[in-house]
Design a protein around this motif. Structure first.
Motif, PDB file in Angstrom:
ATOM      1  N   ILE A 176       0.845  -1.193   0.000  1.00 27.75           N
ATOM      2  CA  ILE A 176       0.000   0.000   0.000  1.00 27.75           C
ATOM      3  C   ILE A 176       0.879   1.241   0.000  1.00 27.75           C
ATOM      4  CG2 ILE A 176      -1.736   1.277   1.311  1.00 27.75           C
ATOM      5  CD1 ILE A 176      -2.685  -1.417   2.423  1.00 27.75           C
ATOM      6  N   PRO A 177       0.636   2.175  -0.914  1.00 28.50           N
ATOM      7  CA  PRO A 177       1.447   3.400  -0.941  1.00 28.50           C
ATOM      8  C   PRO A 177       1.342   4.152   0.379  1.00 28.50           C
ATOM      9  CG  PRO A 177       0.067   3.229  -2.904  1.00 28.50           C
ATOM     10  CD  PRO A 177      -0.384   2.162  -1.973  1.00 28.50           C
ATOM     11  N   LYS A 178       2.479   4.609   0.882  1.00 29.79           N
ATOM     12  CA  LYS A 178       2.511   5.339   2.152  1.00 29.79           C
ATOM     13  C   LYS A 178       2.110   6.788   1.930  1.00 29.79           C
ATOM     14  CE  LYS A 178       4.158   2.006   4.747  1.00 29.79           C
ATOM     15  NZ  LYS A 178       3.403   1.430   5.863  1.00 29.79           N
TER      16      LYS A 178
ATOM     17  N   ARG B 131      -5.229  -6.099  -5.167  1.00 29.12           N
ATOM     18  CA  ARG B 131      -3.790  -6.332  -5.358  1.00 29.12           C
ATOM     19  C   ARG B 131      -3.003  -6.092  -4.080  1.00 29.12           C
ATOM     20  NH1 ARG B 131      -1.915  -2.682 -10.181  1.00 29.12           N
ATOM     21  NH2 ARG B 131      -3.046  -1.140  -8.946  1.00 29.12           N
ATOM     22  N   TYR B 132      -3.619  -5.384  -3.127  1.00 31.17           N
ATOM     23  CA  TYR B 132      -2.914  -5.050  -1.887  1.00 31.17           C
ATOM     24  C   TYR B 132      -3.360  -5.916  -0.708  1.00 31.17           C
ATOM     25  CZ  TYR B 132      -1.745  -1.010  -4.712  1.00 31.17           C
ATOM     26  OH  TYR B 132      -1.293  -0.199  -5.735  1.00 31.17           O
ATOM     27  N   PHE B 133      -4.183  -6.936  -0.978  1.00 35.33           N
ATOM     28  CA  PHE B 133      -4.577  -7.883   0.058  1.00 35.33           C
ATOM     29  C   PHE B 133      -3.516  -8.981   0.149  1.00 35.33           C
ATOM     30  CE2 PHE B 133      -8.302  -5.574   0.026  1.00 35.33           C
ATOM     31  CZ  PHE B 133      -9.292  -6.087   0.839  1.00 35.33           C
ATOM     32  N   ASP B 134      -3.122  -9.351   1.373  1.00 37.71           N
ATOM     33  CA  ASP B 134      -2.156 -10.441   1.487  1.00 37.71           C
ATOM     34  C   ASP B 134      -2.845 -11.772   1.216  1.00 37.71           C
ATOM     35  OD1 ASP B 134      -3.508 -11.209   3.814  1.00 37.71           O
ATOM     36  OD2 ASP B 134      -2.041 -10.314   5.168  1.00 37.71           O
ATOM     37  N   SER B 135      -2.066 -12.843   1.170  1.00 32.30           N
ATOM     38  CA  SER B 135      -2.602 -14.141   0.754  1.00 32.30           C
ATOM     39  C   SER B 135      -3.705 -14.619   1.688  1.00 32.30           C
ATOM     40  CB  SER B 135      -1.474 -15.174   0.688  1.00 32.30           C
ATOM     41  OG  SER B 135      -0.826 -15.268   1.947  1.00 32.30           O
ATOM     42  N   GLU B 136      -3.563 -14.358   3.002  1.00 29.25           N
ATOM     43  CA  GLU B 136      -4.571 -14.813   3.960  1.00 29.25           C
ATOM     44  C   GLU B 136      -5.886 -14.073   3.772  1.00 29.25           C
ATOM     45  OE1 GLU B 136      -3.280 -14.691   8.012  1.00 29.25           O
ATOM     46  OE2 GLU B 136      -2.615 -16.780   7.947  1.00 29.25           O
TER      47      GLU B 136
ATOM     48  N   SER C 107      -8.607   1.375   5.886  1.00 29.93           N
ATOM     49  CA  SER C 107      -8.099   1.293   7.265  1.00 29.93           C
ATOM     50  C   SER C 107      -6.619   0.940   7.275  1.00 29.93           C
ATOM     51  CB  SER C 107      -8.892   0.252   8.057  1.00 29.93           C
ATOM     52  OG  SER C 107     -10.248   0.624   8.165  1.00 29.93           O
ATOM     53  N   ALA C 108      -6.237  -0.030   6.430  1.00 30.58           N
ATOM     54  CA  ALA C 108      -4.823  -0.426   6.358  1.00 30.58           C
ATOM     55  C   ALA C 108      -3.959   0.745   5.882  1.00 30.58           C
ATOM     56  CB  ALA C 108      -4.662  -1.628   5.425  1.00 30.58           C
ATOM     57  N   TRP C 109      -4.478   1.521   4.936  1.00 32.74           N
ATOM     58  CA  TRP C 109      -3.738   2.693   4.442  1.00 32.74           C
ATOM     59  C   TRP C 109      -3.558   3.729   5.551  1.00 32.74           C
ATOM     60  CZ3 TRP C 109      -5.385   7.837   3.856  1.00 32.74           C
ATOM     61  CH2 TRP C 109      -4.513   8.663   3.125  1.00 32.74           C
ATOM     62  N   GLN C 110      -4.629   3.964   6.305  1.00 28.79           N
ATOM     63  CA  GLN C 110      -4.543   4.933   7.404  1.00 28.79           C
ATOM     64  C   GLN C 110      -3.536   4.502   8.463  1.00 28.79           C
ATOM     65  OE1 GLN C 110      -8.739   5.283   8.573  1.00 28.79           O
ATOM     66  NE2 GLN C 110      -8.592   7.449   8.052  1.00 28.79           N
ATOM     67  N   LEU C 111      -3.443   3.189   8.678  1.00 31.12           N
ATOM     68  CA  LEU C 111      -2.580   2.649   9.730  1.00 31.12           C
ATOM     69  C   LEU C 111      -1.162   2.370   9.244  1.00 31.12           C
ATOM     70  CD1 LEU C 111      -5.218   0.203  11.200  1.00 31.12           C
ATOM     71  CD2 LEU C 111      -4.291   2.200  12.377  1.00 31.12           C
ATOM     72  N   HIS C 112      -0.843   2.774   8.031  1.00 26.20           N
ATOM     73  CA  HIS C 112       0.500   2.587   7.474  1.00 26.20           C
ATOM     74  C   HIS C 112       0.861   1.095   7.345  1.00 26.20           C
ATOM     75  CE1 HIS C 112       1.671   6.892   7.963  1.00 26.20           C
ATOM     76  NE2 HIS C 112       0.814   6.814   8.954  1.00 26.20           N
ATOM     77  N   GLN C 113      -0.153   0.239   7.130  1.00 28.10           N
ATOM     78  CA  GLN C 113       0.122  -1.186   6.972  1.00 28.10           C
ATOM     79  C   GLN C 113       0.609  -1.453   5.545  1.00 28.10           C
ATOM     80  OE1 GLN C 113      -0.224  -3.473   9.664  1.00 28.10           O
ATOM     81  NE2 GLN C 113      -0.366  -1.470  10.623  1.00 28.10           N
ATOM     82  N   PRO C 114       1.564  -2.374   5.371  1.00 31.76           N
ATOM     83  CA  PRO C 114       2.046  -2.650   4.009  1.00 31.76           C
ATOM     84  C   PRO C 114       1.001  -3.332   3.137  1.00 31.76           C
ATOM     85  CG  PRO C 114       3.037  -4.165   5.582  1.00 31.76           C
ATOM     86  CD  PRO C 114       2.301  -3.152   6.389  1.00 31.76           C
ATOM     87  N   ARG C 115       0.176  -4.201   3.754  1.00 28.04           N
ATOM     88  CA  ARG C 115      -0.864  -4.902   3.004  1.00 28.04           C
ATOM     89  C   ARG C 115      -2.088  -5.061   3.897  1.00 28.04           C
ATOM     90  NH1 ARG C 115       0.524  -9.726  -0.604  1.00 28.04           N
ATOM     91  NH2 ARG C 115      -0.612  -8.449  -2.081  1.00 28.04           N
ATOM     92  N   VAL C 116      -3.221  -5.389   3.282  1.00 29.62           N
ATOM     93  CA  VAL C 116      -4.452  -5.625   4.035  1.00 29.62           C
ATOM     94  C   VAL C 116      -4.400  -7.038   4.607  1.00 29.62           C
ATOM     95  CG1 VAL C 116      -6.963  -5.701   3.946  1.00 29.62           C
ATOM     96  CG2 VAL C 116      -5.715  -4.090   2.497  1.00 29.62           C
ATOM     97  N   SER C 117      -4.566  -7.157   5.918  1.00 33.84           N
ATOM     98  CA  SER C 117      -4.530  -8.460   6.577  1.00 33.84           C
ATOM     99  C   SER C 117      -5.918  -8.825   7.097  1.00 33.84           C
ATOM    100  CB  SER C 117      -3.522  -8.462   7.719  1.00 33.84           C
ATOM    101  OG  SER C 117      -3.946  -7.584   8.745  1.00 33.84           O
ATOM    102  N   VAL C 118      -6.036 -10.011   7.691  1.00 28.29           N
ATOM    103  CA  VAL C 118      -7.338 -10.476   8.178  1.00 28.29           C
ATOM    104  C   VAL C 118      -7.857  -9.589   9.314  1.00 28.29           C
ATOM    105  CG1 VAL C 118      -7.018 -12.867   7.463  1.00 28.29           C
ATOM    106  CG2 VAL C 118      -6.181 -12.134   9.698  1.00 28.29           C
ATOM    107  N   THR C 119      -6.956  -8.965  10.074  1.00 32.08           N
ATOM    108  CA  THR C 119      -7.417  -8.114  11.177  1.00 32.08           C
ATOM    109  C   THR C 119      -8.116  -6.863  10.660  1.00 32.08           C
ATOM    110  OG1 THR C 119      -5.172  -7.194  11.305  1.00 32.08           O
ATOM    111  CG2 THR C 119      -5.733  -8.930  12.859  1.00 32.08           C
ATOM    112  N   GLU C 120      -7.611  -6.296   9.563  1.00 32.45           N
ATOM    113  CA  GLU C 120      -8.304  -5.143   8.971  1.00 32.45           C
ATOM    114  C   GLU C 120      -9.674  -5.552   8.419  1.00 32.45           C
ATOM    115  OE1 GLU C 120      -4.694  -4.190   9.904  1.00 32.45           O
ATOM    116  OE2 GLU C 120      -4.596  -5.137   7.927  1.00 32.45           O
ATOM    117  N   LEU C 121      -9.769  -6.774   7.893  1.00 26.20           N
ATOM    118  CA  LEU C 121     -11.061  -7.264   7.418  1.00 26.20           C
ATOM    119  C   LEU C 121     -12.051  -7.399   8.573  1.00 26.20           C
ATOM    120  CD1 LEU C 121     -10.285 -10.026   4.746  1.00 26.20           C
ATOM    121  CD2 LEU C 121     -11.616  -7.949   4.426  1.00 26.20           C
ATOM    122  N   LEU C 122     -11.589  -7.955   9.698  1.00 25.08           N
ATOM    123  CA  LEU C 122     -12.462  -8.102  10.864  1.00 25.08           C
ATOM    124  C   LEU C 122     -12.899  -6.737  11.384  1.00 25.08           C
ATOM    125  CD1 LEU C 122     -13.768  -9.830  13.075  1.00 25.08           C
ATOM    126  CD2 LEU C 122     -11.600  -9.715  14.327  1.00 25.08           C
TER     127      LEU C 122
END
Length: 922
Positions: free
Chosen positions: A138-140, A171-176, A260-275
């Protein structure tokens, strides 16, 4: 045009106006949105989900994955085989006593395989590099001085955006997280439902470890969760012959997860952002979790917990990677900085500590950090002083800035600079004032010449008053202020509110060069998140685990009951104490519960906070009977006190006020003070837990200082009797005897206690009165009360007459209105006095029992003593003197003359006759 639906995070969803979010028109792909259905507008970029989820796509992805893995496996095997062949060649060369270094001259099929394997290795490296390039991060977003104004747009306008403004989020979602979406779609097919909804997404999420950890930390009863999910599944619409689609709410959840992942400076979207997005966006899931006592705040806090733990694990690698672009030492990129040996001797480089990953994350202080950035970027002043109480996290904010400097998520002014903490103690250690001033000037000179240093001084007030040379010389604060005033040196400093007022405000040159930033005490969710960040190290050290409820309880109870310290420091100390206690009492790797926390804080404060036991429940429910063992009659007063204690223990009261405020009115000797003593003994454990103040001693205005402490500057810092007594024993009964005799200004002070449950003493400490039963007694209107009782008037009518016509001459209306109840104590009848006589004689009998002697009193003797000790004006007060004279004094003489010995029975009869039944000799 479709409706624009803004959310709390400044993101709005745009639904395709042609298909209205179905993705199809006449059972064909929508020509307008091409199946996208919905997009999200962030104010700058358009987010959309472009990945198709259907049987064909899933089969294609699975086949592609199998083939890629198979090719990679074959290449790796061939690479290993090539290395084995090279090893075989080395073995043969060694056997022939030939040097290894001529292996490249050997011509054999083994060498052919080795050389060919090098080619395949190159291809393998190319494949792996190609796969890594496909992993998008995810672009910072960089620091912005102010949030841009959100401008909504319509669907047609969104289609005219440039390509770089449109982001395909899958494209920015991780494999999980991608697997979560695929599993949810597969579950929908398995259940034969029409479209993949939020409930399918939740079921899919629960199969992943990270989400399971979230619900485990929350202590979710999985059986209850399973039943509620089953109920939601029964409401889903069964599918027809059409293929299963991803529903509009789920697509909104996916877009929100990316944002949410972008706001939190996360590199990719993970399952926690989905929850997180699922609970935030879907009311049905949110309400279902509410039913099992799980709200969105709890889930978000536990997710932050996991995120911080992950950040701590990755800190060293991440900071080292970021730091590779920074100078390794004190030199900046432009090679203009100089060496700073004097500064290095008296300081610590916070940016270097951050670079090595040694600093803890700074949680929940974005507001203060952004305010610091705005002040320094504004150019008016280049130095800031953080003012806050000890323990609120002032230094943590500075360390958070150091970490952001390493990541270069800071304004331009902070980039390519060092943040260095100057130790005042080291600076003045072993030096007189003049030498300390010289050292400071050398340090400041090095900072100016270097040009890449921001100075940090903790507790800057310690620099004030260190004079150089004779009286009247410039002190260290003056030297520092001159350097900061020139804007050649930038400084971050900290101090406390008291020290700021005492040393800096209107008293020091530092006030002119330091911009003040208030650092308030954190509370609620922010405090919980800070404790979660600290929990990992404490858990590892003590081999225990904190449940979420335990951490939330630490914040709640420490905030409510520990008023001498500030969050988060006091809560962190409680965490350490609880972990140590559980480690000693429970097996290894035990889970710390909310009740464990309540137990520790109960021991520190003597306030019952743990779950109500069966024994305590029985005591509370039968409190009236226990009180009546010592107090005769006065049903209204006993009932009012008992019900208030039950409300307090069940936390069914206003927690910002005392447990109850009561005013006891009535003649002397009717049991007002005795009831207070009884409550202290029965519920608070002992009569010693009653704080008794005779208000007749506070009739002068000057006596206020005896209650709350002497004013500052008087040299007396011993504190006031009232405030100190409650501070030491916050769970007690406060008895204010003869309240009508106190000075009116003292009554004004009590207004704050009764209404707000707190009182600030003269030293500035706030004392908590919210766990106090406040009982005031008064003999006001005694003659009126007796007159109407003798006339047979009902108690309620007497109370109304006394309040409306009598009490106004003693107390102001606002004072009377602060009482939760005004109780009229009835004058005692002769029957009441007989029962009181029996209680007093029972106490005498208990004293004799300790000596092995039994006391028996005839009914006639009881009546005789009651008549002798009863006075309509003074109630039962003379009775104590009568029993002392006619019973205790007589028995004392018998004991001293050895006429009464162990196992004897003493019988007291009418007329003061004493018969002794001697025990048989052993």
């Amino acid at each position: 045009m479709a409706e624009v639906k803004p959310t709390t995070n400044e993101i709005s969803f745009l639904v395709c106006p042609t298909c209205q979010g179905s993705g199809e028109v006449n059972r064909r792909l929508c020509p307008t949105c091409q199946g996208v259905k919905v997009a999200a507008w962030t104010g700058d970029e358009l987010l959309y989900w472009g990945k198709r989820i259907n049987a064909l796509e899933l089969a294609h992805d699975k086949t592609k994955l199998i083939i890629n893995n198979l090719i990679t496996f074959v290449l790796i095997i061939f690479s290993v085989f090539g290395v084995v062949m090279l090893g075989w060649i080395f073995f043969l060369l060694n056997k022939l006593n030939v040097s290894f270094w001529i292996f490249y001259r050997v011509h054999s099929w083994q060498m052919f395989i080795f050389w060919f394997s090098l080619l395949t290795d190159s291809y393998l490296f190319y494949r792996l590099s190609n796969e890594l390039e496909k992993i998008k991060t995810i672009p910072k977003h960089r620091y912005q001085p102010a949030s841009p104004v959100f401008r909504p747009i319509s669907w047609p306008e969104s289609q005219d955006l440039k390509k770089e403004k449109k982001i395909e989020v899958s494209r920015y979602f991780d494999s999980e997280s991608l697997e979560v979406v695929k599993k949810a779609w597969q579950l929908t097919n398995r259940y034969h439902h029409q479209e993949t909804g939020p409930v399918h997404l939740l079921i899919s999420l629960l199969t992943f470890d990270q989400v399971s950890i979230v619900f485990s930390r929350l202590g979710v009863p999985f059986n209850s969760l399973k039943v509620r999910i089953s109920n939601l599944l029964t409401r889903q619409i069964n599918k027809d012959n059409q293929p299963v689609n991803i529903s509009l709410p789920v697509q909104q959840i996916l877009l929100q997860a990316y944002y949410s992942a972008w706001q939190l400076h996360q590199p990719r979207v993970s399952v926690t952002e989905l929850l997180e997005a699922l609970v935030q966006q879907n009311e049905e899931i949110k309400e279902m979790l509410y039913d099992i006592n799980i709200d969105s705040d709890k889930i978000n806090n536990v997710i932050v917990w996991l995120r911080v733990k992950k950040q701590l694990r990755q800190n060293w690698q991440r900071f080292r990677r970021r730091a590779s672009f920074r100078p390794k030492g004190t030199m900046n990129r432009s090679m203009t900085a100089i060496a700073t040996p004097a500064l290095d001797a008296f300081s610590q480089d916070l940016t270097r500590l951050a670079q090595a990953g040694y600093l803890m994350p700074c949680v929940g202080r974005e507001k203060e950090i952004n305010e610091i950035f705005r002040i320094i970027q504004g150019g008016g002043r280049s130095s800031v002083i953080l003012v806050g109480y000890p323990g609120v996290g002032r230094t943590t904010i500075v360390e958070g800035i150091a970490q952001r400097m390493i990541e270069e998520d800071v304004p331009d002014f902070f980039k390519d600079k060092r943040l260095v903490s100057l130790s005042v103690a080291k600076l003045v250690s072993g030096a007189d004032a003049a030498e300390a001033q010289q050292r400071l000037m050398i340090v400041l000179n090095e900072i100016v010449r270097s040009g890449n240093i921001i100075l940090f001084i903790s507790d800057i007030h310690n620099m004030i008053g260190i004079t150089a040379g004779r009286q009247g010389s410039i002190d260290l604060a003056g030297v520092l202020a001159k350097a900061l005033g020139s804007n050649n040196v930038s400084c971050l400093a900290t101090t406390t509110p008291g020290d700021y007022r005492r040393y800096i405000e209107d008293k020091s040159q530092l006030e002119e060069v330091l911009e003040k930033v208030e650092v308030a005490e954190i509370t609620g969710n922010v405090a919980i998140q800070v404790l979660q960040a600290k929990a990992g190290a404490i858990e590892y050290k003590n081999q225990v685990y904190f449940s979420y409820d335990a951490i939330a309880k630490i914040v709640e109870l420490s905030d409510r009951y520990l008023h001498d310290r500030y969050l988060p420091e006091k809560a962190i100390e409680i965490m350490q104490e609880v972990a140590t206690a559980v480690k000693e009492l429970k097996p290894k790797n035990s889970v710390i519960t909310a009740n464990d926390v309540a137990q520790i804080i109960s021991e520190k404060t003597n306030i019952p906070l743990t779950e109500i036991t069966a024994e305590e429940s029985e005591k509370l429910l039968n409190l009236e009977d226990r009180i009546h063992e010592r107090v005769i009659d006065q049903e209204e007063a006993v009932s009012m006190v008992a019900t208030s204690l039950r409300r307090a223990r069940a936390e069914m009261r206003d927690l910002s006020r005392p447990i109850v405020n009561l005013l006891f009115l009535g003649p002397t000797g009717v049991g007002k003070t005795e009831l207070a003593k009884t409550v202290a003994a029965v519920y608070f454990g002992a009569e010693e837990n009653m704080i008794r103040i005779d208000m007749s001693e506070y009739q002068e205005k000057s006596s206020i200082s005896r209650l709350i402490g002497a004013p500052p500057g008087t040299g007396d810092d011993s504190g006031g009797y009232l405030t100190e007594a409650v501070r030491r024993n916050p769970f007690a009964l406060l008895l204010l005897d003869e309240i009508e005799k106190a000075h009116p200004d003292i009554l004004n002070i009590l207004l704050q206690v009764m209404d707000d449950g707190r009182l600030t003493d003269t030293s500035g400490r706030t004392v908590d009165f919210t766990n106090v039963i406040l009982i005031a007694t008064s003999n006001a209107a005694t003659e009126t009360i007796q007159k109407y009782f003798n006339a047979g008037t009902a108690v309620e009518e007497i109370k109304k007459i006394v309040i409306d016509k009598e009490l106004g001459s003693y107390f102001r209306p606002e004072f009377l209105n602060r009482f939760d109840g005004i109780v009229i104590f009835k004058p005692l009848s002769i029957d009441n006095v007989e029962k009181i006589t029996q209680l007093m004689l029972k106490k005498v009998a208990v004293n004799l029992e300790e000596k092995g002697i039994e006391l028996q009193v005839s009914p006639e003797a009881v009546k005789e003593l009651a008549l002798a000790g009863f006075d309509p004006k003074f109630g039962a007060r003379p009775l104590r003197r009568i029993i002392q004279q006619k019973v205790q004094d007589v028995l004392a003489n018998y004991l001293l003359s050895n006429q009464i010995t162990r196992r004897d029975v003493v019988v007291l009869e009418a007329g003061g006759k004493v018969t002794i039944q001697k025990a048989r000799q052993i």
